[in-house]
Design a protein around this motif. Structure first.
Motif, PDB file in Angstrom:
ATOM      1  N   TRP A   1     -58.273  22.011  17.943  1.00 16.95           N
ATOM      2  CA  TRP A   1     -57.853  22.908  17.515  1.00 16.95           C
ATOM      3  C   TRP A   1     -58.608  22.662  16.573  1.00 16.95           C
ATOM      4  O   TRP A   1     -58.685  23.786  15.288  1.00 16.95           O
TER       5      TRP A   1
ATOM      6  N   TYR B   1     -65.604  22.202  26.579  1.00 19.82           N
ATOM      7  CA  TYR B   1     -65.553  23.146  27.594  1.00 19.82           C
ATOM      8  C   TYR B   1     -65.683  22.441  28.901  1.00 19.82           C
ATOM      9  O   TYR B   1     -65.422  22.871  29.397  1.00 19.82           O
TER      10      TYR B   1
ATOM     11  N   ASN C   1     -64.164  20.899  31.849  1.00 21.40           N
ATOM     12  CA  ASN C   1     -64.776  21.930  33.591  1.00 21.40           C
ATOM     13  C   ASN C   1     -65.188  20.116  34.629  1.00 21.40           C
ATOM     14  O   ASN C   1     -65.934  20.865  35.164  1.00 21.40           O
TER      15      ASN C   1
ATOM     16  N   LEU D   1     -63.580  31.572  18.691  1.00 19.71           N
ATOM     17  CA  LEU D   1     -62.861  33.025  19.242  1.00 19.71           C
ATOM     18  C   LEU D   1     -64.381  33.313  19.831  1.00 19.71           C
ATOM     19  O   LEU D   1     -63.699  33.892  21.661  1.00 19.71           O
ATOM     20  N   TRP D   2     -65.001  32.960  20.275  1.00 23.05           N
ATOM     21  CA  TRP D   2     -66.140  34.020  21.553  1.00 23.05           C
ATOM     22  C   TRP D   2     -66.083  33.238  22.298  1.00 23.05           C
ATOM     23  O   TRP D   2     -66.444  33.417  23.074  1.00 23.05           O
ATOM     24  N   LEU D   3     -66.195  31.544  22.306  1.00 23.74           N
ATOM     25  CA  LEU D   3     -65.805  30.670  22.947  1.00 23.74           C
ATOM     26  C   LEU D   3     -64.957  30.704  24.231  1.00 23.74           C
ATOM     27  O   LEU D   3     -65.101  30.751  25.329  1.00 23.74           O
ATOM     28  N   PHE D   4     -63.892  31.370  24.098  1.00 24.77           N
ATOM     29  CA  PHE D   4     -62.884  31.754  24.755  1.00 24.77           C
ATOM     30  C   PHE D   4     -63.042  32.925  25.433  1.00 24.77           C
ATOM     31  O   PHE D   4     -62.269  33.423  26.752  1.00 24.77           O
ATOM     32  N   VAL D   5     -63.532  34.030  24.460  1.00 23.86           N
ATOM     33  CA  VAL D   5     -63.696  35.348  25.191  1.00 23.86           C
ATOM     34  C   VAL D   5     -64.875  34.887  26.219  1.00 23.86           C
ATOM     35  O   VAL D   5     -65.360  36.011  27.161  1.00 23.86           O
ATOM     36  N   TRP D   6     -65.504  34.595  25.612  1.00 26.32           N
ATOM     37  CA  TRP D   6     -67.237  33.669  27.082  1.00 26.32           C
ATOM     38  C   TRP D   6     -66.740  33.616  28.601  1.00 26.32           C
ATOM     39  O   TRP D   6     -66.802  33.542  29.277  1.00 26.32           O
ATOM     40  N   MET D   7     -65.994  32.447  28.448  1.00 28.74           N
ATOM     41  CA  MET D   7     -64.242  31.625  29.194  1.00 28.74           C
ATOM     42  C   MET D   7     -64.505  32.476  30.934  1.00 28.74           C
ATOM     43  O   MET D   7     -64.339  32.768  31.735  1.00 28.74           O
ATOM     44  N   ALA D   8     -63.632  34.179  29.383  1.00 28.86           N
ATOM     45  CA  ALA D   8     -62.637  34.930  30.203  1.00 28.86           C
ATOM     46  C   ALA D   8     -63.798  35.440  30.878  1.00 28.86           C
ATOM     47  O   ALA D   8     -63.446  35.457  32.530  1.00 28.86           O
TER      48      ALA D   8
ATOM     49  N   PRO E   1     -67.377  22.733  20.880  1.00 32.84           N
ATOM     50  CA  PRO E   1     -66.102  23.770  21.940  1.00 32.84           C
ATOM     51  C   PRO E   1     -67.614  23.978  23.401  1.00 32.84           C
ATOM     52  O   PRO E   1     -66.655  23.681  24.981  1.00 32.84           O
TER      53      PRO E   1
END
Length: 509
Positions: free
Chosen positions: A363, A458, A462, A183-190, A454
């Protein structure tokens, strides 16, 4: 010395004595080099409309501070997210619970310790930036204040947020699992993307304040690891404008981070009797699960009393061994995981095979991260007479998981006769579990792969084609990624590392 200070400093000193801390500092030096590359390079982290500042103290401080704010918030989270868990493992938490130390003081000490670890990495980057300023030779006038100011106002607030988030995740039941790592990866991306906007709350990561300091012709502003078509032209950067509004925003970000770090005091009661009892119950349940797993293992794993340690039941071991590793890998996967995998597979039907494969292969990260980290079954599996065969079966189980979650893109490539795509798919299916197996075997921790993979995924999505281990970018007109034979060779090398470590451990028994 107060209890708070003693706790923070003792925790920090304990961390810096580990060999892993030296690796952290070396990685910080590498990040500093990326932030201040040679003038002729095409890899940059800050692109102001095709321009960059001359390498003065102020500018090298700016780019290294922004690199700290961008990248240390990702990797640093995983590096410091072990403060509370380490107290559980070592029993220190129970000793602290028996004393008068209050929960907010405990959390504050852990927060400061996290921040000191991250700050030491940022400090190493600052020293590296100064050395690189002199080596690059565009300006040899050293201004320590100009160099450190961006760190104080850009890097430190974001590192404080990271230190607080790591503590919050560790003390929140749902987030302390592997799910929190992903989850932190997606929080960081945002945060990394939205934080660069001029309209980001409290200035985001501080990039919006820099617009007025860039050339008037800079119609675009990019922050991140980027590849440009030609070396950037240069300009004289005037320095970071420190108006009252900007300073107040950065202070507010830091204060919010402190509040987030103390927030778990509402539900986290450290290691009191109830928590210890719950931990005991969990430990008992874990032992029961381990015993159940041992009972479900096929005959090649079964060691009988009175037989030599290397003896095992004869029979067609290979198939049973692989089936056992698959069951171990998939054990405990909840229904929603299978539903999510199915939905991602269906969603991939609307995308080209490459992007669809990228969706399918993020996933299973929590399942792959189990490879090489099994501790409960280690004593049982150590008796198996062929570590190489056992490790091959574990790797093959991970490859089968990759094949299953990437089956639809493979079928589509097969139907269209896309041979190079299938080769890239096969190489990627070998590489991902090999990476998980090597990292798990070396560190014994699932979170290592949960942090590394992750981030690699990422970078691929990108457009960093040089790291495209699965051919996800082939259909988007990007430069060719690494050839499939090279990716497969790297996978074999990673497996060899894992095998060497296992063989060494097996020989010591």
């Amino acid at each position: 010395m107060s209890a708070f200070t003693a706790l923070a400093m003792a925790d920090f000193r304990e961390r810096v004595r580990r060999p892993a801390y030296l690796v952290m500092l070396i990685s910080a030096v590498c990040l500093g080099w990326l932030a201040v590359p040679p003038a002729s390079t095409r890899w940059v982290v800050l692109d102001a409309g095709g321009a960059r500042g001359l390498y003065t103290s102020g500018y090298v401080g700016l780019v290294t501070a922004l690199t700290s704010a961008l990248w240390l918030t990702l990797v640093g989270f995983y590096l410091v997210r072990d403060a509370v868990a380490r107290d559980v493992r070592t029993g220190v938490g129970q000793l602290l619970a028996a004393g008068p130390l209050r929960t907010p003081v405990y959390l504050a000490g852990k927060f400061v310790s996290n921040l000191l670890v991250l700050g030491s990495m940022a400090g190493t980057m600052a020293v590296t930036a100064l050395v690189l300023q002199l080596l690059r030779g565009e300006s040899r006038a050293v201004d320590p204040l100009a160099l450190l100011t961006p760190f104080v106002f850009l890097a430190v607030p974001m590192l404080a947020v990271t230190a607080a988030a790591a503590l919050l995740f560790e003390t929140t039941p749902v987030l302390r699992s592997g799910f929190g790592n992903v989850l932190w990866l997606f929080v960081w991306m945002a945060g990394a993307i939205g934080g660069q906007s001029a309209s980001a709350p409290l200035g985001g990561i501080g990039v919006g304040q820099l617009a007025g300091t860039m050339p008037a012709t800079a119609d675009t502003f990019g922050l991140g690891l980027m590849y440009v078509d030609r070396p950037l032209r240069t300009f004289e950067w005037p320095g970071l404008p420190l108006d009252a509004g900007f300073v107040a925003e950065r202070a507010a970000v830091t204060l919010i981070a402190v509040a987030v770090a103390l927030l778990p005091a509402l539900w986290f009661h450290r290691f009191d009797t109830a928590a210890a009892t719950a931990a005991g119950i969990a430990s008992t349940a874990g032992s029961a699960a381990a015993r159940a797993a041992a009972r479900s293992l096929p005959e090649p794993y079964t060691v009988y009393k009175g037989l030599p340690r290397t003896a095992a039941v004869a029979g067609p071991a290979t198939g049973r061994l692989l089936a056992a590793e698959v069951r171990i890998l998939l054990r405990g996967a909840p229904w929603w995981w299978w539903a999510g995998a199915a939905l991602l597979g269906l969603a991939g039907l609307a995308a080209p095979p490459g992007p669809a494969l990228a969706l399918g292969w993020i996933w299973p990260v929590l399942l792959w991260s189990r490879l090489g980290t099994g501790r409960d079954a280690a004593a049982i599996l150590a008796a198996y007479p062929a570590p190489r065969r056992r490790l091959l079966a574990e790797w093959a189980a991970g490859v089968l998981l990759a094949a299953a979650t990437g089956a639809l893109p493979a079928v589509r490539m097969l139907a269209t006769g896309d041979g190079p795509g299938l080769a890239a798919w096969a190489a990627g299916a070998l590489f991902v579990p090999a990476l998980a197996l090597a990292l798990g075997t070396l560190t014994g921790a699932q979170r290592t792969f949960q942090a590394v993979y992750p981030a690699l995924w990422y970078l691929v999505i990108n457009d960093v084609a040089a790291l495209d281990y699965m051919g996800a970018l082939r259909s988007a007109g990007h430069p060719a990624g690494p050839p499939a034979p090279l990716v497969a060779a790297v996978a074999l090398a990673l497996f060899a590392v894992a095998f060497g470590v296992v063989r060494l451990r097996h020989a010591r028994r």
